[in-house]
Design a protein around this motif. Sequence first.
Motif, PDB file in Angstrom:
ATOM      1  N   UNK A   1      22.669  51.434  50.056  1.00 21.04           N
ATOM      2  CA  UNK A   1      22.276  52.775  49.587  1.00 21.04           C
ATOM      3  C   UNK A   1      22.253  52.857  48.055  1.00 21.04           C
ATOM      4  N   UNK A   2      22.755  51.821  47.390  1.00 19.05           N
ATOM      5  CA  UNK A   2      22.777  51.832  45.935  1.00 19.05           C
ATOM      6  C   UNK A   2      23.903  52.656  45.345  1.00 19.05           C
ATOM      7  N   UNK A   3      24.896  52.997  46.142  1.00 22.13           N
ATOM      8  CA  UNK A   3      26.017  53.821  45.659  1.00 22.13           C
ATOM      9  C   UNK A   3      26.996  52.976  44.853  1.00 22.13           C
ATOM     10  N   UNK A   4      27.214  51.720  45.286  1.00 20.87           N
ATOM     11  CA  UNK A   4      28.073  50.794  44.547  1.00 20.87           C
ATOM     12  C   UNK A   4      27.318  49.482  44.356  1.00 20.87           C
ATOM     13  N   UNK A   5      27.844  48.633  43.475  1.00 22.40           N
ATOM     14  CA  UNK A   5      27.279  47.296  43.308  1.00 22.40           C
ATOM     15  C   UNK A   5      28.298  46.261  43.767  1.00 22.40           C
ATOM     16  N   UNK A   6      27.925  44.984  43.726  1.00 16.77           N
ATOM     17  CA  UNK A   6      28.797  43.912  44.214  1.00 16.77           C
ATOM     18  C   UNK A   6      30.120  43.875  43.460  1.00 16.77           C
ATOM     19  N   UNK A   7      30.057  44.092  42.148  1.00 16.76           N
ATOM     20  CA  UNK A   7      31.280  44.011  41.344  1.00 16.76           C
ATOM     21  C   UNK A   7      32.282  45.086  41.763  1.00 16.76           C
ATOM     22  N   UNK A   8      31.784  46.329  41.967  1.00 18.55           N
ATOM     23  CA  UNK A   8      32.684  47.416  42.368  1.00 18.55           C
ATOM     24  C   UNK A   8      33.243  47.181  43.765  1.00 18.55           C
ATOM     25  N   UNK A   9      32.404  46.639  44.661  1.00 16.47           N
ATOM     26  CA  UNK A   9      32.868  46.358  46.020  1.00 16.47           C
ATOM     27  C   UNK A   9      33.946  45.285  46.005  1.00 16.47           C
ATOM     28  N   UNK A  10      33.705  44.206  45.270  1.00 11.17           N
ATOM     29  CA  UNK A  10      34.689  43.113  45.216  1.00 11.17           C
ATOM     30  C   UNK A  10      36.001  43.584  44.597  1.00 11.17           C
ATOM     31  N   UNK A  11      35.905  44.428  43.582  1.00 10.16           N
ATOM     32  CA  UNK A  11      37.118  44.976  42.948  1.00 10.16           C
ATOM     33  C   UNK A  11      37.921  45.800  43.946  1.00 10.16           C
ATOM     34  N   UNK A  12      37.230  46.635  44.726  1.00 11.70           N
ATOM     35  CA  UNK A  12      37.912  47.476  45.716  1.00 11.70           C
ATOM     36  C   UNK A  12      38.498  46.629  46.839  1.00 11.70           C
TER      37      UNK A  12
ATOM     38  N   UNK B   1      39.032  56.969  45.055  1.00 10.57           N
ATOM     39  CA  UNK B   1      40.041  57.103  44.000  1.00 10.57           C
ATOM     40  C   UNK B   1      39.541  56.538  42.670  1.00 10.57           C
ATOM     41  N   UNK B   2      38.678  55.514  42.731  1.00  7.67           N
ATOM     42  CA  UNK B   2      38.135  54.921  41.513  1.00  7.67           C
ATOM     43  C   UNK B   2      36.896  55.657  41.008  1.00  7.67           C
ATOM     44  N   UNK B   3      36.418  56.619  41.787  1.00 10.54           N
ATOM     45  CA  UNK B   3      35.243  57.366  41.379  1.00 10.54           C
ATOM     46  C   UNK B   3      33.936  56.641  41.635  1.00 10.54           C
ATOM     47  N   UNK B   4      33.978  55.565  42.457  1.00  6.54           N
ATOM     48  CA  UNK B   4      32.768  54.803  42.747  1.00  6.54           C
ATOM     49  C   UNK B   4      31.916  55.478  43.831  1.00  6.54           C
ATOM     50  N   UNK B   5      32.537  56.334  44.628  1.00  6.24           N
ATOM     51  CA  UNK B   5      31.831  57.056  45.694  1.00  6.24           C
ATOM     52  C   UNK B   5      32.577  58.357  45.930  1.00  6.24           C
TER      53      UNK B   5
END
Length: 568
Positions: A16-27, A44-48
């Motif tokens: 959906x383009x809400x997060x990218x790979x870097x944000x997903x891997x970090x979470x 909590x991180x404000x990514x979604x």
Amino acid sequence: MDPEQPLRLGDILLSWGIIDEAKLNEALKEQKDSPLRLGEILVSKGYADEQQIAEALAQEYRLPIVSLATTVPDVQAAQLIPVELLKKYNVIPLKLEGDTLVIATDDPLNMAAFQDLRNISGHRIKAVIATSRDISGFLKKNFSMLSNARKEMDQLLSDKGKGPEEADPSLQELELAAQEAPVVKLVNSIIFDAIDQKTSDIHFEPMKDNLRVRFRVDGVLYERMTVPQDLQAALISRVKIISGMDIAERRKPQDGRIGLSKDGSEFDIRVSTLPDIFGEKIVLRLLDKKNVLLSLHALGMDEEELDRMKSLIYQPYGMILVTGPTGSGKTTTLYTILNMLNDESRNIITVEDPVEYEIDGINQTAINVRAGYTFATAIRHILRQDPDVVMIGEIRDLETAEIAIQAALTGHLVLSTLHTNSASGAITRLLDMNVEPFLIGSAVIGVIAQRLVRKLCPECKEIYSPPQEIQEKIAKYVAQSGNMELARPAGCDKCRKIGYSGRQGIYEILMTDEEIRQLVLQRAHEPDIAKAAVAKGMNTLQMAGINKALKKVTSFEEVLRVTFMERT
């Protein structure tokens, strides 16, 4: 609930383009050392946001997603599970479907919770998705209030040696129960909730198995909740006590009033009871005193309408009539006019049934038919009080009409209301009352017909180009050049998924001149009077409503709902 080869939450948000790979891997990395779920970490991180997580979960597990903004508590479902357990698992029992209990959850993989809920309720569990914030807010507003009130009332009745399923409580027990904390909290909570939602009327309606509570918001009734039947008698008695009614009288209608303050606003609540086959129906009308002290512009009048109104209300004498059905805002318009005229140079007196708002600097009296103090009687005495402006709540009969007209002809500005569908209809209504045409033509200087239309929510309204048949319909009433655009309701959390928020007036202002007077003397029909007034610059209700729709203040469908336009 596991479908074959489901897309995972993170993959869905990526697609959906809400997060990218870097944000997903970090979470995902943080999740290994955290008790939080992936969605909670992303929020909590404000990514979604929570709504995006809920929509992704619904797709991942192929479950429906629900909004709790307009959902009504299902008492039968709520009683199956203790509130403490609902809070523990952050779930909402929505309804029963046969032997299945439908619950709203933000965690569709919490199998331990579902097993506990199944064991306690005795029903199979079917999950639907909602946001965590919606569930928590819904629990706080609805289930805690109802369940705690019922639990405390059950204890209260059992302490008296009497269960909730036994015969009706005595008058003394009712009075005591109505003063107990759970019932007091429940009634207060319903009233303050109604105020927060800008409700005009609260309906307490006894049903066969429960007490239904409905709110009228922006002119439309919505079911807010149902109250268990064993709380009905105490709740009704509580409302009657605080509104000054006799709780022992259940066979005849009663009227009462409640005054309260909230957040700096003063509210006058008119209460009415009506005997019903399942008990007593009660309606509370909430009157915000601050709302009556508005300007004509705030009521929805444009510059042209304001000019026409001002040319009427600042006349030294004559009669101005405000017309429309019940609930169309006539009283608010009258009080707004009175407030504009209210200064130390004028003696303003009103006669009402009852006095709805108290305004400093204005003398107000209420009729009492039983005591023989009618509108006609009151007006006779008012005219001995040296008035400049007289406001009569309603003209109901020939005697009142004739006295009011005589007052207008003898140097007083008279304001009143009639129940007619249009401005020209007020003229024919007076003729039907057998008022002489020459008196009407001489006394009536203007008539304002009005309706209230719901305003589109500014956060979610959708702009669109209407189909050709609607454009042709609009063209019959209002000349329009260029591409036509309208707006329609969509629904969001801010407007509780309704698509509308607040109301504005639409107005038809007829000003009498020599041509109109001649038509009155000839006892002309309503359409002929309206045609002459339109030729002089009057907008009909339909024209005023369409202008509001073209300005995207309201929708075309709403204009159709409140006016007598021909439907496509």
